[in-house]
Design an enzyme around this catalytic site. Structure first.
Site, mmCIF file in Angstrom:
data_model
loop_
_atom_site.group_PDB
_atom_site.id
_atom_site.type_symbol
_atom_site.label_atom_id
_atom_site.label_comp_id
_atom_site.label_asym_id
_atom_site.label_seq_id
_atom_site.Cartn_x
_atom_site.Cartn_y
_atom_site.Cartn_z
ATOM 1 N N TYR A 76 0.841 -1.200 0.000
ATOM 2 C CA TYR A 76 0.000 0.000 0.000
ATOM 3 C C TYR A 76 0.883 1.259 0.000
ATOM 4 C CZ TYR A 76 -3.045 3.790 1.259
ATOM 5 O OH TYR A 76 -3.680 5.010 1.243
ATOM 6 N N ARG A 93 1.499 8.563 12.645
ATOM 7 C CA ARG A 93 0.996 9.795 13.266
ATOM 8 C C ARG A 93 -0.522 9.912 13.162
ATOM 9 N NH1 ARG A 93 2.029 14.935 9.946
ATOM 10 N NH2 ARG A 93 0.186 14.030 8.981
ATOM 11 N N ARG A 103 -10.509 4.331 8.466
ATOM 12 C CA ARG A 103 -9.422 3.956 7.560
ATOM 13 C C ARG A 103 -8.355 3.270 8.394
ATOM 14 N NH1 ARG A 103 -8.667 7.477 3.385
ATOM 15 N NH2 ARG A 103 -6.718 8.275 4.188
ATOM 16 N N PHE A 118 14.378 20.209 -1.831
ATOM 17 C CA PHE A 118 13.053 19.635 -2.058
ATOM 18 C C PHE A 118 12.946 18.216 -1.480
ATOM 19 C CE2 PHE A 118 10.635 16.936 -5.141
ATOM 20 C CZ PHE A 118 9.359 17.301 -4.738
HETATM 21 C C1 PS7 Z 1 4.744 15.030 -6.391
HETATM 22 C C2 PS7 Z 1 5.932 16.393 -4.621
HETATM 23 C C3 PS7 Z 1 11.755 13.037 -3.076
HETATM 24 C C4 PS7 Z 1 12.485 10.822 -4.090
HETATM 25 C C5 PS7 Z 1 -0.383 14.207 -3.104
HETATM 26 C C6 PS7 Z 1 7.007 13.258 -1.782
HETATM 27 C C7 PS7 Z 1 -1.238 10.128 -0.003
HETATM 28 C C8 PS7 Z 1 3.230 11.197 2.506
HETATM 29 O O1 PS7 Z 1 -1.730 9.455 3.654
HETATM 30 O O2 PS7 Z 1 -2.530 13.647 2.088
HETATM 31 O O3 PS7 Z 1 -3.465 10.868 2.652
HETATM 32 O O4 PS7 Z 1 -2.779 11.225 5.018
HETATM 33 O O5 PS7 Z 1 -0.814 14.214 3.873
HETATM 34 C C9 PS7 Z 1 4.104 14.934 -3.960
HETATM 35 C C10 PS7 Z 1 10.541 10.892 -2.637
HETATM 36 C C11 PS7 Z 1 0.776 12.034 -3.155
HETATM 37 C C12 PS7 Z 1 5.978 11.136 -1.061
HETATM 38 C C13 PS7 Z 1 1.145 10.479 -0.511
HETATM 39 C C14 PS7 Z 1 2.934 14.103 -4.182
HETATM 40 C C15 PS7 Z 1 9.483 11.507 -1.822
HETATM 41 C C16 PS7 Z 1 -0.507 11.320 -3.191
HETATM 42 C C17 PS7 Z 1 4.810 11.811 -0.444
HETATM 43 C C18 PS7 Z 1 2.181 14.014 -2.890
HETATM 44 C C19 PS7 Z 1 8.125 10.983 -2.255
HETATM 45 C C20 PS7 Z 1 -0.393 10.052 -2.459
HETATM 46 C C21 PS7 Z 1 1.289 13.281 1.830
HETATM 47 C C22 PS7 Z 1 3.873 10.795 0.164
HETATM 48 O O6 PS7 Z 1 -0.105 13.340 1.586
HETATM 49 O O7 PS7 Z 1 -1.200 11.814 3.226
HETATM 50 C C23 PS7 Z 1 4.891 15.424 -4.960
HETATM 51 C C24 PS7 Z 1 11.537 11.566 -3.232
HETATM 52 C C25 PS7 Z 1 0.837 13.355 -3.067
HETATM 53 C C26 PS7 Z 1 6.988 11.774 -1.660
HETATM 54 C C27 PS7 Z 1 -0.107 10.240 -0.945
HETATM 55 C C28 PS7 Z 1 1.489 11.114 0.752
HETATM 56 C C29 PS7 Z 1 1.942 12.425 0.806
HETATM 57 C C30 PS7 Z 1 2.805 11.360 1.077
HETATM 58 P P1 PS7 Z 1 -2.380 10.809 3.643
HETATM 59 P P2 PS7 Z 1 -1.236 13.331 2.738
HETATM 60 MN MN MN Z 2 -4.768 9.032 0.940
#
Ligand code: PS7
Ligand code: MN
Ligand code: MN
Ligand code: MN
Length: 351
Positions: free
Chosen positions: A152, A199, A209, A269
């Site tokens: 997941y 968290r 969930r 970043f």
């Molecule tokens: C493309 C910058 C830098 C190699 C929207 C950034 C949910 C933790 O679980 O809603 O719904 O509570 O607070 C970001 C790796 C992803 C992972 C991911 C896209 C780092 C949609 C972020 C962010 C890889 C799927 C927080 C993973 O969301 O979480 C860009 C390198 C999105 C990264 C989800 C979660 C982000 C997350 P939840 P949140």
């Molecule tokens: Mn989500």
């Protein structure tokens, strides 16, 4: 200057950046600092995934409808004028989906390589989210094994790491190696996602969930929700340690990944979310409040981390510091005491 750039921007592009600022506390600033071409690609990648996650997170959408949208996300993002106005009023990013045509419009302006990377990840993530949304609708225990939990997290975050690394390499700002070392990219995403899932225990449970794997919590209680009952306090703390241990095992890969990054802006970043994640794990560890409220790092601490996380030596310093915090809190009566010491030792060794 910034205003000059904006003067030549289309309305839809300006709106996309407004949405980036509206929907992301942690990524908006660092994305906007990236070099021009990469910045637009990462901004749109973010909005493509934020839109998808807004569908995934909304527990008011009927399951069949949700699954059908998630599975067709790759087609949706190339469908002119597509929008979604049926999110529940509490969904914080619902306006993004109402005005989604601006994202679809701007995606057209990216070069082919960037588009292909974004579409490929969107397709895989949408289908993965659909699998787990279906499972959640049928299995009241939620995620079952540790392997499922990893899978997941791979779908919702590991894939983000893979996609970002491919974008970095495609831009020429990072070497092809960054995109090729998939294990490290996946760990970057998993480390963030796992800190987030630990968290958000209470918040997610209130929404029904369940991401903590049964294989782990069933060693401590009969139902995931029992962890928050004061009568199971000791078991709850031990289970939390087990979850933190699982997340900490990704930290060495994250340090290795960051040591391979050359571009200053890409480094910032990538590094800022990672230092926030290790700081978060350090305050969550052995902290019973996880089961009573949403534990967060203090504003001042966050600010210091953002200012400091600009080179690998500082990042190593930060990881060492929070690893020490965890070692200090580690309890010799905890069943995972030894494994946690070893995991912390491995982080210090990779520093
Ligand atoms: C493309 C910058 C830098 C190699 C929207 C950034 C949910 C933790 O679980 O809603 O719904 O509570 O607070 C970001 C790796 C992803 C992972 C991911 C896209 C780092 C949609 C972020 C962010 C890889 C799927 C927080 C993973 O969301 O979480 C860009 C390198 C999105 C990264 C989800 C979660 C982000 C997350 P939840 P949140
Ligand atoms: Mn989500
Ligand atoms: Mn979310
Ligand atoms: Mn969450």
């Amino acid at each position: 200057t910034n205003t000059k750039k904006i003067a030549s921007w289309s309305k839809s592009k300006i709106r996309c950046y407004e949405f980036l600022n509206m929907t992301s506390r942690s990524f908006a600033a660092v994305i906007q600092e990236l070099n021009d071409e990469l910045r637009d690609a990462v901004c749109l990648f973010y909005l493509v995934l934020r839109g998808l996650d807004t569908i995934e997170d909304d527990m008011t959408i009927p399951i069949e409808k949700k699954v059908s949208i998630l599975r067709s996300w790759e087609e949706i993002i190339v469908t002119d004028g597509w929008n979604f106005t049926e999110n529940g009023p509490n969904e914080k990013d619902r306006q993004l989906l109402v005005e989604y045509p601006v994202v679809i419009e701007e995606l057209k302006n990216l070069n082919k390589t960037y588009k292909e990377i974004i579409f490929d990840i969107a397709k895989q993530m949408g289908n993965g989210m659909a699998d787990y949304a279906t499972n959640a609708a049928h299995n009241k225990f939620g995620v079952n094994t540790v392997k499922d939990y990893d899978q997941y997290c791979f779908y919702v975050a590991g894939l983000v790491g893979l996609g970002l690394s491919s974008l970095f390499s495609a831009s020429g700002l990072e070497s092809p190696e960054v995109g090729r070392n998939t294990k490290l990219s996946i760990s970057m995403g998993l480390f963030l996602q796992k800190a987030n899932i630990i968290r958000d225990y209470l918040e997610d449970l209130d929404d029904n969930r369940r991401f903590w794997p049964k294989e782990i919590w069933s060693q401590y209680v009969n139902d995931l929700s029992d962890l928050k009952d004061p009568e199971h306090k000791k078991q709850a703390i031990n289970c939390l340690s087990r979850m933190c241990l699982d997340a900490l095992q990704r930290a060495p890969d994250c340090l290795t990944y960051l040591s391979n990054i050359r571009d200053q802006k890409i480094f910032n970043f990538c590094a800022i979310p990672q230092v926030m994640a290790i700081a978060t794990l350090a305050i969550l560890f052995q902290n019973y409040q996880v089961y009573q409220k949403n534990v967060k790092i203090r504003k001042g601490e966050t600010l210091k981390l953002i200012q400091k996380a600009t080179n690998i030596l500082n990042v190593i310093d930060i990881f060492r510091h929070y690893t020490r915090v965890i070692i200090t809190k580690n309890n010799s009566r905890d069943p995972n005491f030894l494994k946690i010491s070893i995991a912390c030792g491995q982080i210090e060794q990779s520093c």
